[in-house]
Write a protein that holds these residues in place. Structure first.
Motif, PDB file in Angstrom:
ATOM      1  N   PRO A   1       0.832  -1.216   0.000  1.00 10.27           N
ATOM      2  CA  PRO A   1       0.000   0.000   0.000  1.00 10.27           C
ATOM      3  C   PRO A   1       0.861   1.259   0.000  1.00 10.27           C
ATOM      4  O   PRO A   1       1.557   1.552   0.974  1.00 10.27           O
ATOM      5  CB  PRO A   1      -0.794  -0.126   1.309  1.00 10.27           C
ATOM      6  N   ILE A   2       0.833   1.975  -1.095  1.00 10.80           N
ATOM      7  CA  ILE A   2       1.678   3.162  -1.265  1.00 10.80           C
ATOM      8  C   ILE A   2       0.803   4.334  -1.693  1.00 10.80           C
ATOM      9  O   ILE A   2      -0.010   4.202  -2.623  1.00 10.80           O
ATOM     10  CB  ILE A   2       2.776   2.894  -2.318  1.00 10.80           C
ATOM     11  N   LEU A   3       0.975   5.457  -1.037  1.00 10.83           N
ATOM     12  CA  LEU A   3       0.193   6.650  -1.382  1.00 10.83           C
ATOM     13  C   LEU A   3       0.445   7.072  -2.831  1.00 10.83           C
ATOM     14  O   LEU A   3       1.579   6.978  -3.315  1.00 10.83           O
ATOM     15  CB  LEU A   3       0.569   7.808  -0.461  1.00 10.83           C
ATOM     16  N   PRO A   4      -0.596   7.554  -3.523  1.00  8.30           N
ATOM     17  CA  PRO A   4      -0.402   8.052  -4.896  1.00  8.30           C
ATOM     18  C   PRO A   4       0.685   9.122  -4.980  1.00  8.30           C
ATOM     19  O   PRO A   4       1.457   9.161  -5.946  1.00  8.30           O
ATOM     20  CB  PRO A   4      -1.778   8.625  -5.250  1.00  8.30           C
ATOM     21  N   GLU A   5       0.770   9.982  -3.949  1.00  8.42           N
ATOM     22  CA  GLU A   5       1.781  11.037  -3.946  1.00  8.42           C
ATOM     23  C   GLU A   5       3.200  10.464  -3.894  1.00  8.42           C
ATOM     24  O   GLU A   5       4.141  11.021  -4.464  1.00  8.42           O
ATOM     25  CB  GLU A   5       1.575  11.974  -2.747  1.00  8.42           C
ATOM     26  N   VAL A   6       3.355   9.326  -3.189  1.00 10.52           N
ATOM     27  CA  VAL A   6       4.665   8.677  -3.107  1.00 10.52           C
ATOM     28  C   VAL A   6       5.001   8.016  -4.439  1.00 10.52           C
ATOM     29  O   VAL A   6       6.147   8.033  -4.890  1.00 10.52           O
ATOM     30  CB  VAL A   6       4.694   7.655  -1.955  1.00 10.52           C
ATOM     31  N   ARG A   7       4.002   7.442  -5.087  1.00 10.91           N
ATOM     32  CA  ARG A   7       4.223   6.840  -6.408  1.00 10.91           C
ATOM     33  C   ARG A   7       4.688   7.898  -7.411  1.00 10.91           C
ATOM     34  O   ARG A   7       5.561   7.650  -8.241  1.00 10.91           O
ATOM     35  CB  ARG A   7       2.940   6.165  -6.903  1.00 10.91           C
ATOM     36  N   GLU A   8       4.106   9.088  -7.324  1.00 10.07           N
ATOM     37  CA  GLU A   8       4.511  10.175  -8.214  1.00 10.07           C
ATOM     38  C   GLU A   8       5.920  10.647  -7.898  1.00 10.07           C
ATOM     39  O   GLU A   8       6.699  10.973  -8.793  1.00 10.07           O
ATOM     40  CB  GLU A   8       3.529  11.348  -8.068  1.00 10.07           C
ATOM     41  N   PHE A   9       6.256  10.652  -6.619  1.00 16.17           N
ATOM     42  CA  PHE A   9       7.575  11.117  -6.191  1.00 16.17           C
ATOM     43  C   PHE A   9       8.673  10.148  -6.630  1.00 16.17           C
ATOM     44  O   PHE A   9       9.760  10.557  -7.040  1.00 16.17           O
ATOM     45  CB  PHE A   9       7.591  11.278  -4.670  1.00 16.17           C
ATOM     46  N   ALA A  10       8.387   8.845  -6.548  1.00 19.21           N
ATOM     47  CA  ALA A  10       9.383   7.810  -6.868  1.00 19.21           C
ATOM     48  C   ALA A  10       9.410   7.569  -8.367  1.00 19.21           C
ATOM     49  O   ALA A  10       8.768   6.661  -8.883  1.00 19.21           O
ATOM     50  CB  ALA A  10       9.063   6.522  -6.119  1.00 19.21           C
ATOM     51  N   SER A  11      10.164   8.370  -9.067  1.00 26.88           N
ATOM     52  CA  SER A  11      10.166   8.305 -10.531  1.00 26.88           C
ATOM     53  C   SER A  11      11.250   7.391 -11.096  1.00 26.88           C
ATOM     54  O   SER A  11      11.126   6.857 -12.194  1.00 26.88           O
ATOM     55  CB  SER A  11      10.350   9.706 -11.112  1.00 26.88           C
ATOM     56  N   GLY A  12      12.329   7.185 -10.349  1.00 26.17           N
ATOM     57  CA  GLY A  12      13.447   6.393 -10.865  1.00 26.17           C
ATOM     58  C   GLY A  12      13.173   4.901 -10.820  1.00 26.17           C
ATOM     59  O   GLY A  12      12.322   4.429 -10.058  1.00 26.17           O
ATOM     60  N   PRO A  13      13.896   4.108 -11.611  1.00 28.71           N
ATOM     61  CA  PRO A  13      13.722   2.657 -11.625  1.00 28.71           C
ATOM     62  C   PRO A  13      14.121   2.037 -10.284  1.00 28.71           C
ATOM     63  O   PRO A  13      15.184   2.332  -9.751  1.00 28.71           O
ATOM     64  CB  PRO A  13      14.662   2.196 -12.750  1.00 28.71           C
TER      65      PRO A  13
END
Length: 337
Positions: free
Chosen positions: A252-264
């Protein structure tokens, strides 16, 4: 003979060594018969109250330079100082019963700063249904806050890190990686949402959820995730003698964290290996899952396996990789020569 430094072995190894001293067999002769759980093996020590209840006790120390980012307000420092202790009480399924706070501060600290710090401590205590019942004040070279929290729980409802069995489901409350993303954003001077920053600055102890989980009778083991999800899995595995298969796409990951984590590879790195999320990780008997599904915001992220299978992450493509034993440690181990 070359002396070994604290930094060379890390926090958990040092705790293990000291626990062997504090839990020495000869201690039985020094009035320790009322100790159900001693030093080192769980989130709290557990003391027998000679009835159906037991007392759980924990302590945590925080420092200005290592634990409080400069962006934190005094109120938030106070809140976090209480939260780290009350989260441990929650991890045992206990009801908070009191909080003691010892504060060491430079002599030139502003009174207004200390008052705001106290208000933050009090706010967190009230949120968790308890109160500050004592403590100590002293001058110190660096702001240092040590909390001791007490909790009460029926022996039949006490939750430990051991008790999980192969086939049990692995669940977590809330979200993972949020506090880690906030800290990375601060350190790299990137923008991130207030929701993510609040996860780091104002972590919420899951005391209310923990009591309901303990009362359900469906939870087989539990702890908090303050040192990171991966570290928590290893702690549970060690005590319960089980392995884990965790599904990456279930984390479970917040949408904002998914957007922040852009690198592979950055997203699983944040979700698994960063600390500061004061959530609960627990295992559930699958036959009793219905008893916990509506208790709180929980997510099933995997299942327990046999100890020999280790702790693995299943990718969306069903590829299995080993989850490493690393996360937040106050005393960081140095790389081996």
């Amino acid at each position: 003979m070359k002396e070994t430094k604290v930094s060379s072995i890390g926090e958990r190894s040092l705790i293990s060594r000291l626990s062997e001293i504090f839990n020495a067999p000869e201690g039985k002769e020094r009035g320790q018969e009322g100790i159900i759980i001693g030093a080192g093996s769980d989130d709290c020590a557990v003391l027998d109250l000679k009835g159906e209840d037991c007392l759980v006790v924990t302590t945590d120390m925080l420092h200005r330079t290592t634990d409080f980012p400069v962006e934190m307000t005094p109120w938030q420092m106070g809140w976090m100082s209480a939260a780290v202790n009350l989260s441990d009480i929650a991890a045992m399924g206990a009801e908070p019963a009191g909080l003691l706070m010892a504060i060491g501060m430079p002599a030139d600290t502003e009174i207004a700063f200390v008052e705001e710090l106290a208000k933050g401590i009090q706010a967190c205590a009230e949120f968790c249904g308890t109160a500050v019942v004592g403590g100590d004040l002293d001058t110190h070279a660096e702001l240092t806050i040590t909390g001791t929290a007490l909790g009460r729980v029926k022996k039949s409802q006490l939750l430990l890190r051991k008790g999980a069995k192969p086939g049990d489901l692995v669940c977590v409350t809330g979200y993972t990686g949020s506090a880690g993303a906030a800290l990375e954003a601060i350190q790299s001077k990137k923008s991130v949402s207030e929701t993510v920053l609040k996860a780091l600055f104002e972590p919420v102890p899951r005391t209310q959820e923990a009591r309901k989980l303990a009362e359900s009778g469906a939870v087989t083991s539990m702890m908090d995730t303050s040192d990171g999800l991966a570290m928590s899995l290893y702690d549970l595995a060690r005590q319960s003698k089980v392995g884990f298969r965790i599904r990456e796409n279930a984390l479970p990951i917040l949408p904002e964290v998914r957007e922040f984590a852009s690198g592979p590879g950055e997203l699983p790195e944040l979700a698994l290996y960063t600390g500061g999320d004061f959530e609960l990780i627990f295992t559930v008997d699958p036959e009793r899952l219905k008893k916990v599904q509506n208790i709180c915001n929980l997510t099933i992220i995997g299942e327990c396996t046999k100890y020999e299978t280790g702790i693995v992450l299943e990718s969306p493509e069903f590829k299995l990789t080993t989850i490493e034993q690393r996360g937040y440690q106050q005393l960081k181990a140095e790389p081996a020569d």
